[in-house]
Design a protein around this motif. Sequence first.
Motif, short mmCIF file in Angstrom:
data_model
loop_
_atom_site.label_atom_id
_atom_site.label_comp_id
_atom_site.label_asym_id
_atom_site.label_seq_id
_atom_site.Cartn_x
_atom_site.Cartn_y
_atom_site.Cartn_z
N THR A 138 -45.80 24.55 -30.93
CA THR A 138 -45.12 25.01 -30.43
C THR A 138 -43.10 24.27 -30.92
N GLY A 139 -43.56 23.09 -30.57
CA GLY A 139 -42.85 22.17 -31.33
C GLY A 139 -42.81 21.86 -32.13
N ARG A 192 -38.99 23.37 -34.36
CA ARG A 192 -38.80 22.57 -34.93
C ARG A 192 -38.60 23.47 -36.82
N GLY A 247 -49.24 22.19 -27.42
CA GLY A 247 -47.68 22.39 -25.93
C GLY A 247 -47.16 24.11 -25.43
N PHE A 248 -47.70 23.96 -25.23
CA PHE A 248 -47.26 25.09 -24.91
C PHE A 248 -48.47 25.58 -23.63
N ARG A 281 -45.81 25.45 -21.35
CA ARG A 281 -44.89 24.12 -20.25
C ARG A 281 -44.63 24.48 -18.72
N GLN A 292 -44.41 31.22 -18.52
CA GLN A 292 -45.06 31.08 -20.08
C GLN A 292 -46.93 31.25 -19.29
#
Length: 186
Positions: free
Chosen positions: A31-32, A36, A85-86, A88, A92
Motif C-alpha cells: 500500500t505504501g 506513492r 503494509g496493510f 495497519r 482496516q
Amino acid sequence: MKLLIMGPPGVGKGTQAGRIRDYFDIAHLSTGDILRSEIEARSSIGTEAKTYMNAGRLVPDEVLLKIVQERITKPDCVKGYLLDGFPRTIPQAEGLEKIMTDLDHKLAAVISLTADENELVNRLVKRGQDSGRSDDTPEIIRNRQNIYWEQTAPLLDFYRSKGVLRDVDGLGKIAEITDRILNVLK
Ligand code: AMP
C-alpha cells in the motif's frame, strides 16, 4: 493464494514478499508503493494521501479500504495476492475481512516475520553506516521498532484469534527464511 505479510523494520519483509510473489505467481500489493504512485500520478487519492504521508501519519482507513477493494479485483490478482503494509489498524482489518467475504476470497494466512529487536537494531545501524543514511541511528531505529510493535500488536492478536497467524523466524539466510515461510503455508 491470498496472504498478508507483516514484520518490523529491517526484518527483510520486502525481500521475502518478492520471493513469495515469484513462488506463487501472485500479485505483491504494497500500500505504501500504491500511495506513492498515486502521488506521482497526481490523482485525487494521491493529493489527499500526500498530506498524511509527509507528516508521517497514517492515511485514513476509508482511503486505504477503497484502494485495496479496487486493487484485489484486478486481473493480476486472480491467482492470488500478498498484501504488504496493510492492514495497519483494526478498522482496516475488519474492513478487509468484509471486502474479502463479499468477494468470496479466503485469507490463507498472515505471515508474521519476527526477530530479536537488538539484532534488528544492530543490522540497521550497520546498514546506516554503509549507506550514510542519517536516520539510521540506534535511537531512531529503536523508536521505529517500538511504533511497529505498538501499532501492529493488536492486529497480530486479531489474526491469531482467527487462527490464521503464522509466526516465522525472520533471522537467517534469505533462502532459509523463504523455506520457513513456505513450510508454514503448507
Ligand atoms: P510504507 O511504505 O508501508 O512505510 O508506507 C508509507 C506511508 O504510506 C505510511 O507512513 C503511511 O502514511 C502510508 N500508508 C501505507 N500503508 C498504509 C495503511 N495501510 N494505512 C494507512 N497509511 C498507510
